[in-house]
Design a protein around this motif. Structure first.
Motif, mmCIF file in Angstrom:
data_model
loop_
_atom_site.group_PDB
_atom_site.id
_atom_site.type_symbol
_atom_site.label_atom_id
_atom_site.label_comp_id
_atom_site.label_asym_id
_atom_site.label_seq_id
_atom_site.Cartn_x
_atom_site.Cartn_y
_atom_site.Cartn_z
ATOM 1 N N SER A 121 0.844 -1.200 0.000
ATOM 2 C CA SER A 121 0.000 0.000 0.000
ATOM 3 C C SER A 121 0.879 1.250 0.000
ATOM 4 O O SER A 121 1.694 1.436 0.900
ATOM 5 C CB SER A 121 -0.897 0.022 1.246
ATOM 6 N N PRO A 122 0.737 2.127 -0.973
ATOM 7 C CA PRO A 122 1.552 3.346 -0.996
ATOM 8 C C PRO A 122 1.132 4.320 0.100
ATOM 9 O O PRO A 122 -0.038 4.701 0.180
ATOM 10 C CB PRO A 122 1.285 3.929 -2.388
ATOM 11 N N THR A 123 2.057 4.694 0.961
ATOM 12 C CA THR A 123 1.778 5.669 2.028
ATOM 13 C C THR A 123 2.927 6.680 2.082
ATOM 14 O O THR A 123 3.672 6.748 3.067
ATOM 15 C CB THR A 123 1.626 4.974 3.395
ATOM 16 N N PRO A 124 3.089 7.498 1.042
ATOM 17 C CA PRO A 124 4.224 8.429 1.010
ATOM 18 C C PRO A 124 4.207 9.446 2.138
ATOM 19 O O PRO A 124 5.267 9.760 2.707
ATOM 20 C CB PRO A 124 4.088 9.096 -0.360
ATOM 21 N N LEU A 125 3.042 9.996 2.487
ATOM 22 C CA LEU A 125 2.994 10.963 3.580
ATOM 23 C C LEU A 125 3.213 10.271 4.923
ATOM 24 O O LEU A 125 3.852 10.832 5.817
ATOM 25 C CB LEU A 125 1.655 11.704 3.573
ATOM 26 N N GLY A 126 2.708 9.056 5.070
ATOM 27 C CA GLY A 126 2.948 8.299 6.293
ATOM 28 C C GLY A 126 4.419 7.998 6.469
ATOM 29 O O GLY A 126 4.968 8.078 7.579
ATOM 30 N N SER A 127 5.092 7.673 5.369
ATOM 31 C CA SER A 127 6.532 7.395 5.413
ATOM 32 C C SER A 127 7.322 8.638 5.813
ATOM 33 O O SER A 127 8.231 8.580 6.646
ATOM 34 C CB SER A 127 6.993 6.898 4.049
ATOM 35 N N LEU A 128 6.967 9.787 5.232
ATOM 36 C CA LEU A 128 7.653 11.031 5.572
ATOM 37 C C LEU A 128 7.395 11.421 7.021
ATOM 38 O O LEU A 128 8.314 11.861 7.728
ATOM 39 C CB LEU A 128 7.196 12.145 4.630
ATOM 40 N N ALA A 129 6.163 11.237 7.490
ATOM 41 C CA ALA A 129 5.841 11.530 8.894
ATOM 42 C C ALA A 129 6.675 10.663 9.825
ATOM 43 O O ALA A 129 7.180 11.129 10.859
ATOM 44 C CB ALA A 129 4.351 11.313 9.146
#
Length: 329
Positions: free
Chosen positions: A287-295
């Motif tokens: 599942s792509p979670t780019p903002l979750g990864s940055l957070a």
């Protein structure tokens, strides 16, 4: 042993019928509570003040003593709690702590009663919850995961939201107990789904807190007062819990961690841990979670820069004190 007068569940009484048996009133049947941190202490206190006999345990003696003064009974180990109570709630920092409390030499499962209801309100990975549930079942006990949302403010007020994963037939028994500590008790599905709901919620919370902090920092650097801008956000489309209830700017609201030097509340290290759980889950499910990864990276960096024990809303302080990106002449 504690020498408590314990009323045992009568043979043949299902957990789901527990609340309907007048002979087993809350004042007669002790509730065990393990984990008396910022959240757990208030949750346990709500049980005490609302008429339950509560047996508590924590590794921090001062936390136990504070609850004892308010009327709680004290146990010397998780095993002793389980030996005294037919219902046990745990509220612990991470998966490893939950595993130790349940499966350790003096853990809950070493002395749990048949038919006992075990509710874990920690935020852990769903796999750990499912594993402990199977081991509890081997002991003829029922395990449910029921992580919470609402923070310390809601824990104190008894208005938490519980996200419950567990057997539908036993849900009413869990809801009956959790309702003394929360306003919303929602069954998400089988064991592990409560944890899934929680890590998704906390990932969104982290992203929104960072966004609110960025907006308020930018507004102030452009000359807007934080209270004025917060008021505008809270009647506009940018409104969210991080702005209208848990504002990260000191002095905008009273009674929140940002106005107490970011003490109390939900620690940055715990938020980083929860974001890590979300990232593991996103990897496993592609599942792509780019903002979750940055957070996740932002909160991990904050831990390295001295914010680990501060409330997660201290991301505002972290961002507002970062050096300007303007190139030096």
């Amino acid at each position: 042993m504690l020498g408590l007068r314990v009323v045992r569940i009568t043979s043949g009484i299902s957990l789901r019928n527990f609340s309907r048996h007048a002979t087993l009133k809350s004042s007669q049947s002790p509730v065990g509570f393990i984990g008396l941190g910022n959240m757990g202490a208030s949750m346990a206190e709500n049980l005490v003040t609302k008429g339950h006999r509560v047996v508590v345990y924590d590794v921090v003696p001062e936390s136990v003593a504070a609850l004892e003064k308010k009327g709680a009974l004290v146990a010397s180990s998780p095993a002793e709690v389980a030996a005294q109570a037919d219902r046990v709630v745990t509220m612990l920092p991470a998966s490893r702590h939950v595993q130790d409390v349940y499966e350790g030499p003096n853990g809950i499962l070493s002395s749990v009663r048949g038919g006992a209801l075990l509710i874990d309100s920690s935020t852990i990975d769903p796999t750990t919850a499912i594993d402990i549930s199977k081991k509890a079942s081997d002991k003829a006990a029922v395990f449910m995961d029921a992580p919470v949302s609402g923070g310390v403010v809601a824990a104190k007020a008894g208005t938490l939201t519980f996200m419950v994963g567990g057997d539908e037939a036993e849900y009413d028994a869990a809801k009956d107990l959790l309702s003394f500590m929360g306003k919303n008790v929602i069954r998400c599905g089988n064991v592990g789904t409560g944890q899934t709901a929680k890590i998704c919620n906390n990932m969104l919370l982290a992203v929104s807190m960072i966004g609110v902090s960025e907006a308020l920092n930018l507004g102030q650097r452009l000359g807007l007062d934080a209270k004025t801008l917060s008021g505008i956000l809270n009647i506009s489309t940018g409104r969210c819990w991080s702005s209208d209830t848990y504002n990260p700017v000191p002095g905008v609201f009273d009674g929140v961690p940002s106005s107490n030097d970011y003490n109390g509340g939900f620690g940055t290290a715990l938020m980083a841990k929860d974001l890590g759980l979300a990232q593991v889950a996103s990897t496993e499910t592609l599942s792509p979670t780019p903002l979750g990864s940055l957070a996740h990276q932002i909160y991990r960096t904050m831990c390295q820069k001295g914010y680990a024990e501060k409330d997660f809303s201290s991301v505002y302080k972290y961002l507002s004190t970062e050096e300007s990106c303007e190139p030096k002449q």
